[in-house]
Motif scaffolding. Structure first.
Motif, PDB file in Angstrom:
ATOM      1  N   GLU A  39       3.471  -5.290  10.780  1.00 17.38           N
ATOM      2  CA  GLU A  39       2.480  -5.908   9.902  1.00 17.38           C
ATOM      3  C   GLU A  39       2.524  -5.247   8.533  1.00 17.38           C
ATOM      4  OE1 GLU A  39      -1.613  -3.525  10.986  1.00 17.38           O
ATOM      5  OE2 GLU A  39      -1.034  -5.138  12.350  1.00 17.38           O
ATOM      6  N   GLY A  40       1.968  -5.954   7.553  1.00 22.72           N
ATOM      7  CA  GLY A  40       1.931  -5.422   6.196  1.00 22.72           C
ATOM      8  C   GLY A  40       2.865  -6.142   5.250  1.00 22.72           C
ATOM      9  N   ASP A  41       2.925  -5.655   4.037  1.00 23.99           N
ATOM     10  CA  ASP A  41       3.706  -6.264   2.964  1.00 23.99           C
ATOM     11  C   ASP A  41       5.206  -6.223   3.280  1.00 23.99           C
ATOM     12  OD1 ASP A  41       4.925  -7.035   0.582  1.00 23.99           O
ATOM     13  OD2 ASP A  41       3.495  -5.935  -0.666  1.00 23.99           O
ATOM     14  N   GLY A  44       7.576  -3.797   1.470  1.00 27.03           N
ATOM     15  CA  GLY A  44       7.434  -2.362   1.657  1.00 27.03           C
ATOM     16  C   GLY A  44       8.558  -1.749   2.471  1.00 27.03           C
ATOM     17  N   LYS A  98      -0.385 -10.158   0.848  1.00 27.01           N
ATOM     18  CA  LYS A  98       0.724  -9.771   1.713  1.00 27.01           C
ATOM     19  C   LYS A  98       0.407  -8.612   2.642  1.00 27.01           C
ATOM     20  CE  LYS A  98       4.275 -11.682  -1.310  1.00 27.01           C
ATOM     21  NZ  LYS A  98       5.524 -11.444  -2.067  1.00 27.01           N
ATOM     22  N   SER A  99      -0.550  -7.795   2.278  1.00 28.04           N
ATOM     23  CA  SER A  99      -0.921  -6.692   3.166  1.00 28.04           C
ATOM     24  C   SER A  99      -1.603  -7.199   4.433  1.00 28.04           C
ATOM     25  CB  SER A  99      -1.854  -5.717   2.439  1.00 28.04           C
ATOM     26  OG  SER A  99      -3.044  -6.385   2.024  1.00 28.04           O
ATOM     27  N   ASN A 100      -2.012  -8.470   4.426  1.00 28.44           N
ATOM     28  CA  ASN A 100      -2.702  -9.069   5.570  1.00 28.44           C
ATOM     29  C   ASN A 100      -1.733  -9.809   6.510  1.00 28.44           C
ATOM     30  OD1 ASN A 100      -5.151  -9.831   7.009  1.00 28.44           O
ATOM     31  ND2 ASN A 100      -4.825 -11.891   6.211  1.00 28.44           N
ATOM     32  N   LYS A 102       1.159 -10.306   9.398  1.00 26.61           N
ATOM     33  CA  LYS A 102       1.769  -9.688  10.576  1.00 26.61           C
ATOM     34  C   LYS A 102       2.977 -10.519  10.961  1.00 26.61           C
ATOM     35  CE  LYS A 102      -1.198 -11.833  14.151  1.00 26.61           C
ATOM     36  NZ  LYS A 102      -2.061 -11.535  15.318  1.00 26.61           N
TER      37      LYS A 102
END
Length: 210
Positions: A39-41, A44, A98-100, A102
């Motif tokens: 999950e996350g951007d 990254g 994008k941090s949201n 999964k």
């Protein structure tokens, strides 16, 4: 012994990997995958590490014909493309955050791979490469069944337009989208392809109304 024909997904499975740019219905059969969840951007370092682990394992399987103990049933093939099933952690937050996000990342595997061979190649890859994301790999068979798909050409940011076309196509043909999660199959390498020329298969599951 006659030389075995190399299996190439762009030639042998065109319906699944090279669809047209207009929406179409497709029945996706059960296929073996090596997968991992995250999950996350996706911009990254964690995402990049996950992708690296999937490719490291997949190429270990592909190159196993050079081993003394070649897997039973081995045949030459082109490594399948990276795929991702995307969803939201918090459904109340827009998909643009994008941090949201999964995801379940995966690469399809050849039919000769089974649970025992998965364990063998995973252990061999871990012994050669120090990649923490290898610990997250799992082996599973996935069958999507009835789906709507198309080839999206352009940057990832313009995918919503393609999804609107797909949903409208489903409505016109008596189908409904089953879930907001969707699959992306990355035919182009983003490191080598201009954004406007990127090719990504977009797909979601659907079902007949009534």
């Amino acid at each position: 012994m006659a030389e075995q024909k190399k299996v190439d997904y762009k030639k042998d499975f065109k319906e699944l990997y090279l669809p047209k740019q207009t929406p179409a219905l497709v029945a996706v059969p059960a296929m073996p995958f090596v997968t991992l969840a995250g999950e996350g951007d996706p911009n990254g370092p964690g995402f990049a590490a996950d992708v690296e682990a999937l490719y490291a394992f997949s190429y270990a399987v592909k190159m196993s014909y050079k081993k003394e103990d070649v897997p039973v049933g081995y045949y030459p093939y082109v490594v399948f493309p990276l795929e991702g099933v995307w969803d939201l952690i918090d459904k109340s937050i827009p998909a643009t955050v994008k941090s949201n996000l999964k995801y379940a990342l995966m690469i399809r595997q050849p039919d000769f791979l089974d649970e025992d061979l998965f364990a063998r190649f995973l252990a061999e890859t871990k012994a050669k490469k120090n990649l923490p994301s290898l610990a997250k790999l799992t082996f599973e068979t996935i069958e999507e069944g009835a789906c709507c798909q198309l080839m999206h050409v352009g940057p990832y940011e313009t995918e919503p337009e393609s999804f609107r076309k797909m949903e409208a196509f489903c409505t016109e043909n008596g189908y409904v989208r089953k879930a907001m999660a969707h699959r992306e199959i990355y035919i182009s390498d983003p490191r080598k392809t201009a954004p406007e020329k990127m090719k990504t298969v977009l797909r979601f599951t659907c079902e007949k109304i009534g």
